[in-house]
Design an enzyme around this catalytic site. Structure first.
Site, PDB file in Angstrom:
ATOM      1  N   ARG A 121       0.817  -1.230   0.000  1.00 11.25           N
ATOM      2  CA  ARG A 121       0.000   0.000   0.000  1.00 11.25           C
ATOM      3  C   ARG A 121       0.840   1.264   0.000  1.00 11.25           C
ATOM      4  O   ARG A 121       0.401   2.330   0.431  1.00 11.25           O
ATOM      5  CB  ARG A 121      -0.980   0.025   1.176  1.00 11.25           C
ATOM      6  CG  ARG A 121      -1.984  -1.095   1.114  1.00 11.25           C
ATOM      7  CD  ARG A 121      -3.275  -0.732   1.832  1.00 11.25           C
ATOM      8  NE  ARG A 121      -4.223  -1.803   1.683  1.00 11.25           N
ATOM      9  CZ  ARG A 121      -4.332  -2.822   2.508  1.00 11.25           C
ATOM     10  NH1 ARG A 121      -3.581  -2.888   3.575  1.00 11.25           N
ATOM     11  NH2 ARG A 121      -5.210  -3.767   2.289  1.00 11.25           N
ATOM     12  N   LYS A 143       2.535  11.302 -11.242  1.00 10.69           N
ATOM     13  CA  LYS A 143       1.661  10.399 -12.013  1.00 10.69           C
ATOM     14  C   LYS A 143       2.408   9.096 -12.252  1.00 10.69           C
ATOM     15  O   LYS A 143       3.523   9.094 -12.779  1.00 10.69           O
ATOM     16  CB  LYS A 143       1.273  11.023 -13.358  1.00 10.69           C
ATOM     17  CG  LYS A 143       0.073  11.952 -13.260  1.00 10.69           C
ATOM     18  CD  LYS A 143      -0.460  12.335 -14.631  1.00 10.69           C
ATOM     19  CE  LYS A 143      -1.676  13.243 -14.492  1.00 10.69           C
ATOM     20  NZ  LYS A 143      -2.170  13.714 -15.801  1.00 10.69           N
ATOM     21  N   GLU A 185       7.772  17.552 -25.083  1.00 13.53           N
ATOM     22  CA  GLU A 185       7.193  18.014 -23.809  1.00 13.53           C
ATOM     23  C   GLU A 185       7.776  19.384 -23.443  1.00 13.53           C
ATOM     24  O   GLU A 185       7.104  20.198 -22.802  1.00 13.53           O
ATOM     25  CB  GLU A 185       7.472  16.996 -22.684  1.00 13.53           C
ATOM     26  CG  GLU A 185       6.930  15.580 -22.946  1.00 13.53           C
ATOM     27  CD  GLU A 185       5.427  15.421 -22.665  1.00 13.53           C
ATOM     28  OE1 GLU A 185       4.720  16.435 -22.494  1.00 13.53           O
ATOM     29  OE2 GLU A 185       4.963  14.262 -22.628  1.00 13.53           O
ATOM     30  N   LYS A 227       6.596  22.793 -14.574  1.00 11.07           N
ATOM     31  CA  LYS A 227       5.728  21.671 -14.205  1.00 11.07           C
ATOM     32  C   LYS A 227       5.445  21.684 -12.700  1.00 11.07           C
ATOM     33  O   LYS A 227       4.305  21.487 -12.273  1.00 11.07           O
ATOM     34  CB  LYS A 227       6.349  20.328 -14.622  1.00 11.07           C
ATOM     35  CG  LYS A 227       5.473  19.167 -14.157  1.00 11.07           C
ATOM     36  CD  LYS A 227       5.521  17.949 -14.997  1.00 11.07           C
ATOM     37  CE  LYS A 227       4.462  16.954 -14.537  1.00 11.07           C
ATOM     38  NZ  LYS A 227       4.487  15.706 -15.258  1.00 11.07           N
ATOM     39  N   GLU A 237      -5.070  16.885 -10.156  1.00 12.27           N
ATOM     40  CA  GLU A 237      -5.817  17.205 -11.382  1.00 12.27           C
ATOM     41  C   GLU A 237      -7.312  17.360 -11.082  1.00 12.27           C
ATOM     42  O   GLU A 237      -8.150  16.815 -11.789  1.00 12.27           O
ATOM     43  CB  GLU A 237      -5.586  16.091 -12.417  1.00 12.27           C
ATOM     44  CG  GLU A 237      -5.613  16.587 -13.856  1.00 12.27           C
ATOM     45  CD  GLU A 237      -5.111  15.542 -14.837  1.00 12.27           C
ATOM     46  OE1 GLU A 237      -3.892  15.358 -14.922  1.00 12.27           O
ATOM     47  OE2 GLU A 237      -5.936  14.900 -15.484  1.00 12.27           O
ATOM     48  N   ARG A 242      -4.141  21.360 -13.681  1.00  8.42           N
ATOM     49  CA  ARG A 242      -3.111  20.404 -14.087  1.00  8.42           C
ATOM     50  C   ARG A 242      -3.379  19.851 -15.478  1.00  8.42           C
ATOM     51  O   ARG A 242      -2.451  19.420 -16.172  1.00  8.42           O
ATOM     52  CB  ARG A 242      -2.993  19.275 -13.057  1.00  8.42           C
ATOM     53  CG  ARG A 242      -1.864  18.324 -13.404  1.00  8.42           C
ATOM     54  CD  ARG A 242      -1.480  17.352 -12.313  1.00  8.42           C
ATOM     55  NE  ARG A 242      -0.388  16.510 -12.790  1.00  8.42           N
ATOM     56  CZ  ARG A 242       0.420  15.827 -12.022  1.00  8.42           C
ATOM     57  NH1 ARG A 242       0.285  15.852 -10.714  1.00  8.42           N
ATOM     58  NH2 ARG A 242       1.387  15.087 -12.554  1.00  8.42           N
ATOM     59  N   ASN A 246      -1.767  18.334 -20.297  1.00 17.63           N
ATOM     60  CA  ASN A 246      -2.233  17.317 -21.241  1.00 17.63           C
ATOM     61  C   ASN A 246      -2.397  17.882 -22.653  1.00 17.63           C
ATOM     62  O   ASN A 246      -2.985  17.221 -23.521  1.00 17.63           O
ATOM     63  CB  ASN A 246      -3.563  16.739 -20.738  1.00 17.63           C
ATOM     64  CG  ASN A 246      -3.501  15.245 -20.530  1.00 17.63           C
ATOM     65  OD1 ASN A 246      -4.179  14.501 -21.221  1.00 17.63           O
ATOM     66  ND2 ASN A 246      -2.683  14.780 -19.603  1.00 17.63           N
ATOM     67  N   HIS A 249      -2.235  15.740 -25.740  1.00 19.16           N
ATOM     68  CA  HIS A 249      -2.235  14.342 -25.295  1.00 19.16           C
ATOM     69  C   HIS A 249      -3.502  13.575 -25.649  1.00 19.16           C
ATOM     70  O   HIS A 249      -3.480  12.350 -25.712  1.00 19.16           O
ATOM     71  CB  HIS A 249      -1.973  14.276 -23.788  1.00 19.16           C
ATOM     72  CG  HIS A 249      -0.526  14.470 -23.421  1.00 19.16           C
ATOM     73  ND1 HIS A 249       0.173  15.623 -23.685  1.00 19.16           N
ATOM     74  CD2 HIS A 249       0.368  13.629 -22.827  1.00 19.16           C
ATOM     75  CE1 HIS A 249       1.419  15.507 -23.254  1.00 19.16           C
ATOM     76  NE2 HIS A 249       1.568  14.299 -22.736  1.00 19.16           N
ATOM     77  N   HIS A 253      -2.462  10.166 -27.153  1.00 15.03           N
ATOM     78  CA  HIS A 253      -2.785   8.858 -26.564  1.00 15.03           C
ATOM     79  C   HIS A 253      -3.530   7.977 -27.563  1.00 15.03           C
ATOM     80  O   HIS A 253      -3.368   6.754 -27.565  1.00 15.03           O
ATOM     81  CB  HIS A 253      -3.592   9.040 -25.274  1.00 15.03           C
ATOM     82  CG  HIS A 253      -2.764   9.564 -24.130  1.00 15.03           C
ATOM     83  ND1 HIS A 253      -3.300   9.917 -22.925  1.00 15.03           N
ATOM     84  CD2 HIS A 253      -1.430   9.776 -24.016  1.00 15.03           C
ATOM     85  CE1 HIS A 253      -2.340  10.332 -22.110  1.00 15.03           C
ATOM     86  NE2 HIS A 253      -1.194  10.261 -22.756  1.00 15.03           N
ATOM     87  N   HIS A 266       6.443   8.305 -26.952  1.00 15.98           N
ATOM     88  CA  HIS A 266       5.420   9.194 -26.384  1.00 15.98           C
ATOM     89  C   HIS A 266       5.595  10.636 -26.878  1.00 15.98           C
ATOM     90  O   HIS A 266       4.630  11.279 -27.306  1.00 15.98           O
ATOM     91  CB  HIS A 266       5.462   9.134 -24.857  1.00 15.98           C
ATOM     92  CG  HIS A 266       4.517  10.091 -24.203  1.00 15.98           C
ATOM     93  ND1 HIS A 266       3.147  10.008 -24.351  1.00 15.98           N
ATOM     94  CD2 HIS A 266       4.736  11.207 -23.431  1.00 15.98           C
ATOM     95  CE1 HIS A 266       2.564  10.996 -23.690  1.00 15.98           C
ATOM     96  NE2 HIS A 266       3.507  11.751 -23.130  1.00 15.98           N
TER      97      HIS A 266
HETATM   98  O1  LIG Z   1       1.855  15.282 -15.343  1.00 17.54           O
HETATM   99  C1  LIG Z   1       0.825  15.510 -15.971  1.00 17.54           C
HETATM  100  O2  LIG Z   1      -0.219  15.861 -15.419  1.00 17.54           O
HETATM  101  C2  LIG Z   1       0.784  15.331 -17.441  1.00 17.54           C
HETATM  102  O3  LIG Z   1      -0.292  15.340 -18.020  1.00 17.54           O
HETATM  103  C3  LIG Z   1       2.078  15.154 -18.141  1.00 17.54           C
HETATM  104  C4  LIG Z   1       2.000  14.351 -19.425  1.00 17.54           C
HETATM  105  O4  LIG Z   1       3.034  14.825 -20.271  1.00 17.54           O
HETATM  106  C5  LIG Z   1       2.232  12.874 -19.219  1.00 17.54           C
HETATM  107  O5  LIG Z   1       2.318  12.233 -20.471  1.00 17.54           O
HETATM  108  C6  LIG Z   1       1.190  12.196 -18.363  1.00 17.54           C
HETATM  109  O6  LIG Z   1       1.580  10.892 -18.036  1.00 17.54           O
HETATM  110  C7  LIG Z   1      -0.153  12.094 -19.041  1.00 17.54           C
HETATM  111  O7  LIG Z   1      -1.065  11.748 -18.060  1.00 17.54           O
HETATM  112  P1  LIG Z   1      -2.498  11.194 -18.319  1.00 17.54           P
HETATM  113  O8  LIG Z   1      -3.190  11.391 -17.020  1.00 17.54           O
HETATM  114  O9  LIG Z   1      -3.104  11.974 -19.449  1.00 17.54           O
HETATM  115  O10 LIG Z   1      -2.355   9.761 -18.673  1.00 17.54           O
HETATM  116 ZN   LIG Z   2       3.296  13.480 -21.930  1.00 18.00          ZN
END
Ligand SMILES: O=C(O)C(=O)C[C@@H](O)[C@H](O)[C@H](O)COP(=O)(O)O
Ligand SMILES: [Zn+2]
Length: 364
Positions: A121, A143, A185, A227, A237, A242, A246, A249, A253, A266
């Site tokens: 945990r 993350k 990035e 950041k 988030e 936050r 993205n 993204h 993704h 990525h």
């Molecule tokens: O740290 C964050 O918040 C980001 O969104 C950074 C991104 O560059 C990174 O790829 C992150 O892993 C994306 O997160 P996700 O929650 O969209 O999967």
């Molecule tokens: Zn990213």
């Protein structure tokens, strides 16, 4: 040595920036985790030499250091490789003071970080990023997670590291494709948060691309600070702030998922995603041609792709985008630029516009 502090109350930590100073890592870990006497050093087949020298350095600093190595590549962000790390922690007789030390790029940080977040945990985590992308982005902010076959990063948690150790010397030997991928990035931070930083990248694209040490130190330090500022204000988030990280993204993704996590790195996907997001913003009337061509020109100058390498079916891409973590009730949400250095979250983008942008992207 420079330090960027991430201020998160009891979960605050330092990002230390060194150059060729692995010997200092032992003291850094001891200071960040005074109760830790055992560590599991996790690397992949690419970062293995770095992981081995770090394991030796930590042993030299008096820690009991075990090691685990997984195959390199995004496909390792999966349940099978997570189980490999759980087994290694079990073999090491890990207790709650045992730390996971993630030595590698974004895949290792996310995978080892998620193992740390969930074994017993929660175990302490130290990030030792060895790629540009992990230095400027994935090692900072907590993350962690793995991919689901149908969606990137769908399984994960927020688990802040106790410290991040950035040795810029690792960049000297990083393969060009990996290095360039990380620059996506970096460009992202300029677009979403800092117009002056974007202008700096435009003016110093050659120095950055050729890894001039002064330019690299500036780029990595500024990216980490930007950041950290966002994460400090919206760690989980929740407020939407936050989510600006993205940018690009939602598209990225979808490209990574439809490519089976093996076609694009990525950062490459993020670069193409930012191109799509900028075009979408132009379609909506948020920005004009000048913004789009400025961004495309910088991505080009840094050697980044701006069009998908494969004609993935638009329906497949849209299906993935509807299941993006930002989506609400299947309604796609996008981070879009309103001017250089500023983005906003949009949840009312008409699907035909998204399809048109994707259509023009896959036809390029
Ligand atoms: O740290 C964050 O918040 C980001 O969104 C950074 C991104 O560059 C990174 O790829 C992150 O892993 C994306 O997160 P996700 O929650 O969209 O999967
Ligand atoms: Zn990213």
């Amino acid at each position: 040595m420079e330090t960027v502090r991430v201020n998160l109350g009891a979960r605050s930590y330092d990002i230390a920036l060194a150059h060729g100073a692995t010997a200092g890592l032992g003291a850094f870990v001891r200071a960040a985790l005074p109760k830790t006497s055992t560590v599991l050093v996790v690397g992949d087949s690419n970062s293995r030499p770095h992981a081995e020298s770090i394991q030796a350095a930590l042993t030299g600093a008096g820690l009991r250091a075990g090691g685990a190595v997984v195959p390199a590549g995004e496909a390792s962000k999966c349940l099978d490789q997570l189980a490999v790390l759980y087994d290694a922690l079990y073999e090491l007789a890990a207790d709650r003071s045992t730390a996971v030390v993630a030595v590698g790029g974004g895949v290792i940080g996310d995978l080892a970080g998620f193992a740390a977040a969930t074994y017993n945990r929660g175990l302490p985590l130290v990030m030792v990023p060895t790629t540009l992308l992990s230095m400027v982005d994935s090692s900072v902010g907590g993350k962690t997670g793995i991919n689901h076959p149908k969606g990137k990063n769908l399984i994960g948690s927020f688990h802040q590291p106790a410290g991040v150790w950035i040795d810029l010397a690792f960049l000297d030997t990083l393969p060009a494709r990996e290095f360039i991928s990380g620059l996506a990035e970096v460009v992202k931070y300029g677009v979403i948060l800092d117009a002056d930083f974007f202008a700096y990248l435009e003016a110093h694209a050659h120095a950055v691309r050729t890894r001039e040490p002064g330019a690299l130190l500036r780029v990595v330090t500024r990216s980490c600070r930007l950041k950290a500022d966002v994460v400090e204000q919206d760690e989980y988030e929740r407020t939407g702030l936050r989510a600006v990280l993205n940018y690009g993204h939602t598209f990225a993704h979808a490209f990574e998922t439809c490519g089976g996590y093996g076609t694009l790195l990525h950062g490459e996907a993020v670069s193409i995603g930012m191109e799509c997001a900028a075009r979408l913003a132009r379609e909506i009337g948020l920005i004009g041609d000048e913004f789009v061509s400025r961004q495309t020109k910088l991505l080009d100058a840094l050697g980044l792709p701006t069009a998908p390498p494969v004609r993935w079916p638009i329906d497949d891409l849209i299906a993935v985008m509807r299941r993006d973590k930002k989506a609400v009730g299947g309604q796609m949400r996008f981070i879009l630029p309103t001017r250089m250095g500023e983005v906003k979250l949009f949840d009312d983008v008409p699907e035909p516009l998204v399809r048109a942008v994707l259509e023009s992207a896959v036809s390029r």
